[in-house]
Design an enzyme around this catalytic site. Structure first.
Site, PDB file in Angstrom:
ATOM      1  N   CYS A   1      24.759   7.056 -34.842  1.00  0.00           N
ATOM      2  CA  CYS A   1      25.193   7.077 -33.699  1.00  0.00           C
ATOM      3  C   CYS A   1      25.552   8.517 -33.243  1.00  0.00           C
ATOM      4  O   CYS A   1      26.732   8.677 -32.971  1.00  0.00           O
ATOM      5  CB  CYS A   1      26.248   5.928 -33.286  1.00  0.00           C
ATOM      6  SG  CYS A   1      27.499   6.349 -34.630  1.00  0.00           S
ATOM      7  N   GLU A   2      24.972   9.493 -33.435  1.00  0.00           N
ATOM      8  CA  GLU A   2      25.058  10.872 -33.421  1.00  0.00           C
ATOM      9  C   GLU A   2      23.942  11.580 -32.721  1.00  0.00           C
ATOM     10  O   GLU A   2      23.022  11.464 -33.306  1.00  0.00           O
ATOM     11  CB  GLU A   2      25.615  11.554 -34.636  1.00  0.00           C
ATOM     12  CG  GLU A   2      27.014  10.981 -35.068  1.00  0.00           C
ATOM     13  CD  GLU A   2      27.759  11.997 -36.093  1.00  0.00           C
ATOM     14  OE1 GLU A   2      27.559  13.255 -36.008  1.00  0.00           O
ATOM     15  OE2 GLU A   2      28.358  11.480 -36.750  1.00  0.00           O
TER      16      GLU A   2
END
Ligand code: LLP
Length: 423
Positions: free
Chosen positions: A350-351
């Site tokens: 999630c980046e």
């Protein structure tokens, strides 16, 4: 093999008797796959650097510490280092005796240092403070000191490990302080070591630094010089990551000629009868490893076409950590290759920085394809993490006879729960 982009692995028969799809079906993805023949060849390249009888290749296990690989490396006659209790445990599992393990660590706690001493390893310390700690724990013991030769080299500032801007080693200007602490605890100086940094493609910097270490050794008082058993020049030997651009290899013959001549003439001049070590990590294991991953979706956002995979930076950190380049192959069971287009290959973390390969001109990648990330054997699994509570991947070895065997199972949620039990 039927594939969209696999000329490199085809040319070296990397996958042996098995295909990437069979491996993925049997073990899932992401999956680290290693090839025994390549691993053995790299060990032999290094041993061929010098025929001097005291020349030793000491594998730096931080690059990859899977015991199945360590056993092959031991079989090829390389010794090892360890830099933590965990690495010491892996070396031991692979059958290494304490005398073949150099404990080259950094900022140890007293308990960690004591564990290495008790295990019977020779310990290298890299500050005056740790030298003093060593003397308190093991008065009269044998110890090595890590020198900072003042010059560094590496593919990224984060991996240059000598020179003015790093935390490593003790400068040659502190020789008197080293001698005073040795004297205070009646320690024996068994060796000097250094490591200037990671990934050089030309021999000169490494050879220059080796010359500096030898000069420092020569400047020791004669009674201390006579104690030396090991002079360790460190690692850093580079590999060509740009396989599809036919990047040139490090000229090992030239490096070997330079190193062999240096150590022979210096030993003859000084009467030194101990060992000379090199300490490569990457060179031994990088090219024997490929990371297999599954393409789970493709999409276009604004101007970028993304291939989304299950290879997040939890599995392979290098591209995110150092902007490192790894070539990518594409394996598809059915279907044709379309003409190359610009694509960015990303993971499932999630980046936005979770990018494995940015703006690459590659045949169009489709959902369902497998991809192979080349040269992933070094600092791949060993730097993997549980970020986003994703599981550490499995590892498979393709043996010399072409068969594949699991050498580490994939983690499960139960493994993550295990250390929380009773809390
Ligand atoms: N000896 C010492 C004391 C080291 O610190 C290292 C690596 C080596 C030997 C082996 O260096 P090599 O031959 O592998 O270059 N994670 C980075 C590399 C960090 C290397 C740290 N020390 C990467 O993925 O590029």
């Amino acid at each position: 093999m039927f594939a969209i982009r696999s000329q490199y692995t085809d040319s070296i028969n990397f996958f042996g008797e098995i295909t990437p799809h069979e491996l993925a079906d049997a073990h899932g993805t992401p999956l680290y796959v290693y090839n025994e023949n390549i691993l053995r060849q790299r060990c032999r390249d290094l041993k061929a650097l010098s025929s001097y009888e005291g020349f030793v290749v000491n594998y730096s296990v931080k690059a990859n510490s899977n015991p199945a690989l360590l056993k092959i490396i031991r079989d090829e006659g390389l010794t090892v280092d360890a830099m933590s209790p965990g690495e010491l445990a892996m070396d031991t599992l692979a059958g290494y005796e304490p005398e073949d393990i150099l404990y080259i660590s950094n900022n140890n706690t007293p308990a960690e240092m004591l564990e290495a001493i008790t295990h019977g390893c020779l310990v290298s310390v890299d500050s005056l403070c740790q030298l003093d700690m060593y003397g308190t724990l093991n008065r009269g013991g044998r110890v090595m000191v890590r020198i900072n030769p003042g010059i560094g080299e590496g593919h990224n500032a984060k991996v240059i490990t000598a020179g003015a801007n790093t935390k490593f080693g003790i400068g040659a200007d502190r020789l008197d302080d080293i001698l005073a602490i040795l004297n205070k605890h009646e320690l024996v100086l068994s060796g000097l070591n250094q490591h200037i940094g990671s990934l050089f493609m030309k021999p000169d910097g490494f050879l220059d630094a080796a010359g500096i270490l030898l000069q420092i050794a020569e400047n020791l008082p004669p009674d201390v010089f006579r104690q030396l058993e090991i002079l360790d020049f460190g690692g850093g030997f580079g590999i060509p990551y740009h396989k599809y651009d036919h990047e040139e290899r490090l000229d090992m013959a030239a490096l070997g000629r330079g190193l062999d001549a240096t150590i022979r003439s210096w030993a003859a001049k000084t009467g030194y009868r101990g060992r000379f070590l090199v300490e490569p990590g990457r060179y031994v294991v990088a090219e024997c490893g490929i990371l297999l991953g599954r393409v789970t979706s493709v999409k276009s956002n604004a101007h970028t076409h993304y291939a989304g995979t299950d290879i997040g930076f939890n599995v392979l950190q290098r591209p995110v950590m150092y902007d490192s380049f790894h070539d990518i192959e594409i394996y598809r069971q059915k279907g044709d290759s379309e003409k190359p287009m610009m694509q960015t290959v990303v993971g499932n973390i999630c980046e936005s920085g979770d990018i494995l390969a940015k703006n690459r001109l590659l045949p169009k990648i489709e959902a369902g394809d497998l991809i192979g990330v080349l040269d992933a054997g070094a600092y791949g699994f060993s730097m993997a993490s549980n970020y986003n509570q994703r599981f550490l991947p499995a590892e498979v070895l393709i043996s010399a006879d072409g068969s594949a065997r699991l050498i580490r199972r994939r983690q499960t949620a139960r493994d993550l729960e295990e250390c929380l039990k009773g809390i």
